[in-house]
Design a protein around this motif. Sequence first.
Motif, PDB file in Angstrom:
ATOM      1  N   LYS A  77       0.815  -1.218   0.000  1.00 54.12           N
ATOM      2  CA  LYS A  77       0.000   0.000   0.000  1.00 54.12           C
ATOM      3  C   LYS A  77       0.849   1.269   0.000  1.00 54.12           C
ATOM      4  N   THR A  78       1.800   1.323   0.939  1.00 53.33           N
ATOM      5  CA  THR A  78       2.648   2.509   1.043  1.00 53.33           C
ATOM      6  C   THR A  78       3.491   2.669  -0.214  1.00 53.33           C
ATOM      7  N   MET A  79       4.102   1.565  -0.618  1.00 50.50           N
ATOM      8  CA  MET A  79       4.974   1.566  -1.794  1.00 50.50           C
ATOM      9  C   MET A  79       4.253   2.141  -3.017  1.00 50.50           C
ATOM     10  N   PHE A 158      -2.228  10.306   3.968  1.00 53.22           N
ATOM     11  CA  PHE A 158      -2.193   9.982   5.393  1.00 53.22           C
ATOM     12  C   PHE A 158      -1.956   8.491   5.530  1.00 53.22           C
ATOM     13  N   ASP A 159      -0.697   8.103   5.747  1.00 55.36           N
ATOM     14  CA  ASP A 159      -0.400   6.677   5.889  1.00 55.36           C
ATOM     15  C   ASP A 159      -0.647   6.280   7.339  1.00 55.36           C
ATOM     16  N   GLU A 160      -1.103   5.048   7.535  1.00 51.04           N
ATOM     17  CA  GLU A 160      -1.460   4.568   8.878  1.00 51.04           C
ATOM     18  C   GLU A 160      -2.410   5.553   9.545  1.00 51.04           C
ATOM     19  N   VAL A 161      -3.415   5.921   8.791  1.00 51.28           N
ATOM     20  CA  VAL A 161      -4.341   6.982   9.207  1.00 51.28           C
ATOM     21  C   VAL A 161      -5.087   6.615  10.495  1.00 51.28           C
ATOM     22  N   ALA A 260       4.532  -9.360   1.965  1.00 48.77           N
ATOM     23  CA  ALA A 260       5.766  -9.302   1.168  1.00 48.77           C
ATOM     24  C   ALA A 260       6.950  -8.803   1.996  1.00 48.77           C
ATOM     25  N   ARG A 261       6.662  -7.979   3.002  1.00 49.30           N
ATOM     26  CA  ARG A 261       7.741  -7.471   3.842  1.00 49.30           C
ATOM     27  C   ARG A 261       8.375  -8.626   4.612  1.00 49.30           C
ATOM     28  N   LYS A 262       7.509  -9.495   5.121  1.00 49.46           N
ATOM     29  CA  LYS A 262       7.977 -10.658   5.853  1.00 49.46           C
ATOM     30  C   LYS A 262       8.811 -11.558   4.942  1.00 49.46           C
TER      31      LYS A 262
HETATM   32 MG   LIG Z   1       2.547   0.930   4.903  1.00 51.85          MG
END
Ligand SMILES: [Mg+2]
Length: 414
Positions: A77-79, A158-161, A260-262
Amino acid sequence: VKENNMDNTKVFSKFKTKHVGLFKDIAVLSKGYYPSKFEEIPHRNREIEQFKALLGKAMRNNVPDNIFVYGKTGTGKTMLSRLITKQLSLEASEINIPVKSCYINCETVRSDTEVIKTLNRLILDDESSIKGGVSLTSHFNVFCRLINLFKGILIIIFDEVDKLKNPDLINVFSRIKENGYSEKNVCIIGITNDLNFVNNLNPRTKSSLAQSEIVFYPYDALQLGDILRFRAKQAFKEGIIGDAVIALCAAYSAQEHGDARKAMDILRVSGEIAESRGCNRVTDIHVKEARNRIERDKMTEVIGTLPMQTKFTLASCVIETMKTTKPVITGMVYLTYKELAKKAGIDVLTQRRVTDLISELDMLGVITAKSLSKGKYGRTRQISLNADPEVVVPLLEDSTYLSRYDWNLLNRTL
Ligand SMILES: [Mg+2]
Ligand SMILES: Nc1ncnc2c1ncn2[C@@H]1O[C@H](COP(=O)(O)OP(=O)(O)OP(=O)(O)O)[C@@H](O)[C@H]1O
């Protein structure tokens, strides 16, 4: 007196690699690394198309609708939100439409004042020239002045809103034109991995944030394999990583929830373990070890900081799940908890309080507590452990209040 007569050039020499490294560029597997090209992002075409369709309006100098982006952790999402807005700014500037995107991570910037101050700084690109008093109103006035001066389209991410102290702040931005503060709307992209967050929002805020939605679904093992293969090629030297190793990393992280981070973490740590052993290839054994190490590190961090009563509650969950193969429910955990607490001479909490602590452990991801149908048992939940007891038990044992003595209880019942 010369206090430090060490030869400073030698202090870190022991950290020099003694053998040839396996990595070409380990940074591409590190947290916070994002690919800079769309070609390097497999399996997000649908989401990319949705973003394009919604944000494309900006290319005709119209403010896009607000977008609400949600999906589980590590799904990109952030990416993608950052990359797509960057690309939009780039292409829009070629046709003389200034598009500015301001990224705010609400985990670190939480209060209303902090958010507005940060925005002002991002809009201006220059901290020093921001004037204004200390009050929220004065910062907001500066913000209104800035957006009226800016002859372009402003996008606020707004990430992690869900971490905002006051999520209704979003309303202030999304109704900025309606309320007469500016001539133009701003576009808001709100991102969260907390699916309950929206349901608990005030209906007004909800309707303004969720004008349009993009859902990021978790990856399956095959998709994670593709993502990893791409990254592994950049990260490792040739011939270091086989396809079976990639598949195993992918399978492990797909089990977790398609994060995917994991997957990237497991791959990186596998490589580090192989390298530290002086191996010239990464194998299944390294991957398995990496997975255990990551789990242990995560649990150590979480369990280490738990308050005493929560540790006792967790210990009771562990004991119950190890005792039986049948479903473990809150009532059973409470009985064991009472026994442990009495033995240790600490306050015995009520079942209601312990049930709350069980919910906290569930939120922290240490256990899963699934709600069972209500009815006569009230808030009964079925409990399972998310980590290997072999990892968890020593961590609880280490805490001052749970000694060997208490765990004998567990041995007795096994
Ligand atoms: Mg994120
Ligand atoms: N399709 C993909 N292709 C390449 N890399 C990906 C893909 N999806 C995710 N990643 C990588 O996975 C990692 C996590 O992605 P990201 O930070 O965007 O997750 P997120 O959805 O924002 O998670 P969270 O909800 O925890 O913030 C990043 O390193 C990112 O580069």
